[in-house]
Motif scaffolding. Sequence first.
Motif, PDB file in Angstrom:
ATOM      1  N   ILE A  23      -1.295  -4.582   7.655  1.00  0.00           N
ATOM      2  CA  ILE A  23      -1.546  -5.112   6.317  1.00  0.00           C
ATOM      3  C   ILE A  23      -1.762  -6.624   6.436  1.00  0.00           C
ATOM      4  CG2 ILE A  23       0.924  -5.416   5.809  1.00  0.00           C
ATOM      5  CD1 ILE A  23       0.272  -4.682   2.882  1.00  0.00           C
ATOM      6  N   PHE A  29      -1.239   0.739  11.818  1.00  0.00           N
ATOM      7  CA  PHE A  29      -1.757   0.115  10.602  1.00  0.00           C
ATOM      8  C   PHE A  29      -1.341  -1.353  10.562  1.00  0.00           C
ATOM      9  CE2 PHE A  29      -1.918   4.094   7.632  1.00  0.00           C
ATOM     10  CZ  PHE A  29      -2.638   4.786   8.601  1.00  0.00           C
ATOM     11  N   TYR A  88      -4.836   6.606  -1.144  1.00  0.00           N
ATOM     12  CA  TYR A  88      -4.144   5.346  -0.886  1.00  0.00           C
ATOM     13  C   TYR A  88      -4.246   4.436  -2.111  1.00  0.00           C
ATOM     14  CZ  TYR A  88      -3.445   6.546   3.994  1.00  0.00           C
ATOM     15  OH  TYR A  88      -3.034   7.149   5.159  1.00  0.00           O
ATOM     16  N   LEU A 133      -5.774  -3.172   4.408  1.00  0.00           N
ATOM     17  CA  LEU A 133      -4.991  -2.282   5.252  1.00  0.00           C
ATOM     18  C   LEU A 133      -5.920  -1.773   6.351  1.00  0.00           C
ATOM     19  CD1 LEU A 133      -2.188  -0.959   5.641  1.00  0.00           C
ATOM     20  CD2 LEU A 133      -3.128   1.055   4.474  1.00  0.00           C
ATOM     21  N   TRP A 156       0.867  -1.178   0.000  1.00  0.00           N
ATOM     22  CA  TRP A 156       0.000   0.000   0.000  1.00  0.00           C
ATOM     23  C   TRP A 156       0.905   1.229   0.000  1.00  0.00           C
ATOM     24  CZ3 TRP A 156      -5.193   0.257  -0.535  1.00  0.00           C
ATOM     25  CH2 TRP A 156      -5.934  -0.900  -0.309  1.00  0.00           C
ATOM     26  N   CYS A 195      -3.074   0.696  -3.982  1.00  0.00           N
ATOM     27  CA  CYS A 195      -2.619  -0.682  -3.875  1.00  0.00           C
ATOM     28  C   CYS A 195      -1.645  -0.970  -5.015  1.00  0.00           C
ATOM     29  CB  CYS A 195      -3.830  -1.602  -3.974  1.00  0.00           C
ATOM     30  SG  CYS A 195      -3.478  -3.340  -3.822  1.00  0.00           S
ATOM     31  N   TYR A 223       6.411  -1.903   7.572  1.00  0.00           N
ATOM     32  CA  TYR A 223       5.634  -0.680   7.706  1.00  0.00           C
ATOM     33  C   TYR A 223       6.534   0.549   7.728  1.00  0.00           C
ATOM     34  CZ  TYR A 223       2.034  -3.948   9.212  1.00  0.00           C
ATOM     35  OH  TYR A 223       1.132  -4.981   9.259  1.00  0.00           O
TER      36      TYR A 223
END
Length: 114
Positions: A68, A66, A92, A79, A36, A94, A58
């Motif tokens: 994933i 967050f 955001y 997410l 992401w 992908c 991350y």
Amino acid sequence: QVQLVESGGGLVQPGGSLRLSCSASRFTLSSYFMSWYRQAPGKERELVASITSISTNYAGSVKGRFTISRDTGKNTVYLQMNSLKPEDTAVYYCNARGNIYTYWGQGTQVTVSS
């Protein structure tokens, strides 16, 4: 047609949560390195989180807030975003990166504001 489709964005108050989804058509996400990214107005696109079969990574700014994950049965990557801050406001995206091809979704807007 090969494509990634994001969903789940919206307007949320600071401290709130959202879950973004990224679904693939005509290819299998588990064969790709999934990530992401986000892009805020006037800023460059930045990596937020990524996932492989054995690990997740991350950005420092979202670590601990967050998560994933992916559901191979649904061919979807998620997410989960908790404790959202105004600085998380962005589009955001992908991303699916394979050995030959890389795919991007169209993006979903996340706005964190009171």
